[in-house]
Design an enzyme around this catalytic site. Structure first.
Site, PDB file in Angstrom:
ATOM      1  N   CYS A   1       3.642  -4.847  16.581  1.00  0.00           N
ATOM      2  CA  CYS A   1       2.947  -3.855  17.416  1.00  0.00           C
ATOM      3  C   CYS A   1       1.472  -4.251  17.567  1.00  0.00           C
ATOM      4  O   CYS A   1       0.818  -4.641  16.595  1.00  0.00           O
ATOM      5  CB  CYS A   1       3.061  -2.455  16.819  1.00  0.00           C
ATOM      6  SG  CYS A   1       4.773  -1.882  16.730  1.00  0.00           S
TER       7      CYS A   1
ATOM      8  N   CYS B   1       5.362  -6.949   8.017  1.00  0.00           N
ATOM      9  CA  CYS B   1       6.240  -6.389   9.050  1.00  0.00           C
ATOM     10  C   CYS B   1       6.402  -7.439  10.140  1.00  0.00           C
ATOM     11  O   CYS B   1       5.479  -8.207  10.413  1.00  0.00           O
ATOM     12  CB  CYS B   1       5.599  -5.130   9.635  1.00  0.00           C
ATOM     13  SG  CYS B   1       6.606  -4.286  10.869  1.00  0.00           S
TER      14      CYS B   1
ATOM     15  N   CYS C   1       3.005   8.588   1.382  1.00  0.00           N
ATOM     16  CA  CYS C   1       3.443   7.675   2.439  1.00  0.00           C
ATOM     17  C   CYS C   1       3.747   6.335   1.785  1.00  0.00           C
ATOM     18  O   CYS C   1       2.868   5.733   1.167  1.00  0.00           O
ATOM     19  CB  CYS C   1       2.322   7.539   3.473  1.00  0.00           C
ATOM     20  SG  CYS C   1       2.650   6.291   4.715  1.00  0.00           S
TER      21      CYS C   1
ATOM     22  N   CYS D   1      -1.445  -2.591  15.326  1.00  0.00           N
ATOM     23  CA  CYS D   1      -1.182  -2.338  13.906  1.00  0.00           C
ATOM     24  C   CYS D   1      -1.621  -3.505  13.017  1.00  0.00           C
ATOM     25  O   CYS D   1      -1.336  -4.659  13.310  1.00  0.00           O
ATOM     26  CB  CYS D   1       0.308  -2.081  13.722  1.00  0.00           C
ATOM     27  SG  CYS D   1       0.769  -1.743  12.023  1.00  0.00           S
TER      28      CYS D   1
ATOM     29  N   GLU E   1       0.825  -1.211   0.000  1.00  0.00           N
ATOM     30  CA  GLU E   1       0.000   0.000   0.000  1.00  0.00           C
ATOM     31  C   GLU E   1       0.856   1.256   0.000  1.00  0.00           C
ATOM     32  O   GLU E   1       1.920   1.283   0.602  1.00  0.00           O
ATOM     33  CB  GLU E   1      -0.779   0.093   1.317  1.00  0.00           C
ATOM     34  CG  GLU E   1      -1.774  -0.970   1.555  1.00  0.00           C
ATOM     35  CD  GLU E   1      -2.400  -0.795   2.937  1.00  0.00           C
ATOM     36  OE1 GLU E   1      -3.317  -1.558   3.236  1.00  0.00           O
ATOM     37  OE2 GLU E   1      -1.985   0.085   3.714  1.00  0.00           O
TER      38      GLU E   1
ATOM     39  N   CYS F   1      -2.629   1.828   8.573  1.00  0.00           N
ATOM     40  CA  CYS F   1      -1.562   0.950   8.079  1.00  0.00           C
ATOM     41  C   CYS F   1      -2.038  -0.464   7.827  1.00  0.00           C
ATOM     42  O   CYS F   1      -2.516  -1.145   8.731  1.00  0.00           O
ATOM     43  CB  CYS F   1      -0.446   0.858   9.113  1.00  0.00           C
ATOM     44  SG  CYS F   1       0.261   2.432   9.486  1.00  0.00           S
TER      45      CYS F   1
HETATM   46  N1  SAH Z   1       7.505   0.762  11.496  1.00  0.00           N
HETATM   47  C1  SAH Z   1       7.530   2.198  11.502  1.00  0.00           C
HETATM   48  C2  SAH Z   1       6.690   2.861  10.440  1.00  0.00           C
HETATM   49  C3  SAH Z   1       5.362   2.287  10.066  1.00  0.00           C
HETATM   50  S1  SAH Z   1       3.928   2.606  11.001  1.00  0.00           S
HETATM   51  C4  SAH Z   1       7.179   2.723  12.861  1.00  0.00           C
HETATM   52  O1  SAH Z   1       6.897   1.931  13.755  1.00  0.00           O
HETATM   53  O2  SAH Z   1       7.266   3.921  13.083  1.00  0.00           O
HETATM   54  C5  SAH Z   1       3.593   4.333  10.958  1.00  0.00           C
HETATM   55  C6  SAH Z   1       2.977   4.832  12.247  1.00  0.00           C
HETATM   56  O3  SAH Z   1       1.609   4.423  12.395  1.00  0.00           O
HETATM   57  C7  SAH Z   1       3.707   4.328  13.482  1.00  0.00           C
HETATM   58  O4  SAH Z   1       3.810   5.354  14.429  1.00  0.00           O
HETATM   59  C8  SAH Z   1       2.759   3.245  13.967  1.00  0.00           C
HETATM   60  O5  SAH Z   1       2.980   2.925  15.293  1.00  0.00           O
HETATM   61  C9  SAH Z   1       1.416   3.867  13.684  1.00  0.00           C
HETATM   62  N2  SAH Z   1       0.283   2.949  13.638  1.00  0.00           N
HETATM   63  C10 SAH Z   1       0.229   1.667  13.255  1.00  0.00           C
HETATM   64  N3  SAH Z   1      -1.025   1.178  13.366  1.00  0.00           N
HETATM   65  C11 SAH Z   1      -1.780   2.181  13.816  1.00  0.00           C
HETATM   66  C12 SAH Z   1      -3.163   2.317  14.133  1.00  0.00           C
HETATM   67  N4  SAH Z   1      -3.997   1.288  14.029  1.00  0.00           N
HETATM   68  N5  SAH Z   1      -3.578   3.519  14.566  1.00  0.00           N
HETATM   69  C13 SAH Z   1      -2.748   4.564  14.709  1.00  0.00           C
HETATM   70  N6  SAH Z   1      -1.446   4.504  14.427  1.00  0.00           N
HETATM   71  C14 SAH Z   1      -0.960   3.323  13.991  1.00  0.00           C
END
Ligand code: SAH
Length: 346
Positions: free
Chosen positions: A114, A110, A103, A117, A90, A331
């Site tokens: 987290c 990944c 973006c 995510c 994406e 994401c």
């Molecule tokens: N791996 C990198 C970049 C990708 S995620 C990182 O961790 O920074 C981009 C941002 O979106 C990160 O801050 C991540 O924690 C956040 N993110 C992921 N899923 C999310 C969600 N469901 N709601 C809000 N932010 C989210």
């Protein structure tokens, strides 16, 4: 076959000279790919047909195919791209007053795990090549017909888990022979892989660095982000400080607000004392609800309160403008729904 769009200018020059070609051909071919954004060797009209044929035999030419596209009422557009090996990724185009921002994803899937995510649910499939990161921007430029002025590496994947390809991508996107996007218009977001933050600080880059913080202490951060077990906040923040000292770029801390988890007044105060004294910006993001996850977004009044507490402590804060929530722009959501459909069809 060598992936020609992942070669920097010097490498392309060496390779073409080794193939018996004149050096200036490298400048022409590089310009076709990275400035004119051509779709294949046959479009390179100032290159002789025999040399085009020779290139087709020696190099693969990476292109992405848009297989789905969703436009939000606010103008945000999410693209689902198919890679040469049929994996899908994406990318998102966001339109701001100051220009267009894209973006991009840095990996297929990944492995950071987290808890909130959607990108990490199926794990990591593979790293993206420099050409595949560049192509996301090139395709969106062609489809939208507008220049991309800002790039954020905040899509699927952990950019510092694909470090060498990320560095190559940054060099090529900021090359004057290509789109020439300067470091101040590039942002890398990381979950906090300390050795890579330090390496990046030593690399002479001028990109903006954003840290996904999401918690004001290690105990809570470890619950939300498995990577926090490897690197405590003191080490991460000192690596971020090193980056600031070497580049002078204001640091960004991303903090996704999850109702009842990390959005209390006490946590706002704890966050303030954790990061105080830094030239930084906190980007508050009401968590995007993901159907596979139980987390709920914070209530508007808690978001406002959290922001006020940070501001009282003289910390710069923005609440991320919500973009594209009507189009699964969080994401990994569109990719995941596409793949789920694929599985159901079989
Ligand atoms: N791996 C990198 C970049 C990708 S995620 C990182 O961790 O920074 C981009 C941002 O979106 C990160 O801050 C991540 O924690 C956040 N993110 C992921 N899923 C999310 C969600 N469901 N709601 C809000 N932010 C989210």
């Amino acid at each position: 076959m060598t992936d020609i769009k992942s070669m920097n200018f010097e490498e392309l020059k060496e390779k073409l000279v080794a193939m018996g070609e004149k050096e200036f051909r490298a400048a022409q071919i590089y310009e076709w790919m990275h400035r004119k954004l051509c779709g294949g060797f046959d479009e390179m009209t100032n290159i002789s047909i025999p040399l085009r044929e020779k290139c087709k035999e020696s190099f693969s030419f990476c292109t992405l195919r848009a297989v789905d596209r969703r436009e939000s009422v606010d103008g945000t557009c999410k693209f689902l791209f198919e890679l040469p090996d049929k994996n899908v990724i994406e990318s998102v185009l966001m339109k701001y007053h100051h220009g267009n921002s894209v973006c991009i994803s840095s990996q297929v899937g990944c492995r950071m795990g987290c808890a909130f995510c959607a990108s990490t649910i199926g794990g990591l499939t593979r790293n993206l090549l420099p050409s595949e990161m560049l192509e996301q921007i090139y395709e969106i430029t062609k489809i939208s017909g507008e220049r991309v002025s800002n790039i954020v590496v905040m899509g699927t994947g952990e950019p510092f888990d694909n470090y060498d390809n990320l560095i190559r991508f940054l060099e090529m996107i900021s090359d004057v022979r290509g789109l020439n996007i300067s470091g101040r218009n590039l942002t890398i977001s990381t979950c906090g892989i300390v050795p890579r933050i330090k390496e990046f600080a030593d690399g002479g880059f001028t990109a903006n660095l954003a840290l996904s913080l999401h918690a004001p202490n290690d105990a809570l951060r470890q619950k939300l982000m498995p990577v926090a077990r490897a690197y405590p906040l003191t080490e991460i923040l000192s690596a971020m400080d090193e980056y600031y000292q070497k580049t002078g770029r204001r640091l960004t801390f991303e903090y996704s607000l999850i109702s009842g988890v990390n959005d209390s007044a006490a946590q706002a105060r704890e966050l303030s004392s954790l990061i105080k004294g830094r030239n930084c910006l906190v980007n508050l993001i009401p968590v995007n609800e993901v159907k596979e996850r139980e987390f709920k977004r914070s209530h508007a009044k808690n978001i406002e309160n959290f922001k006020n507490i940070l501001e009282k402590n003289r910390i710069n804060v923005t609440i991320r403008r919500e973009m594209g929530s009507d189009i699964d722009a969080a994401c990994g959501q569109l990719r995941k729904s596409y793949m789920d459909k694929g599985v159901n069809r079989e």
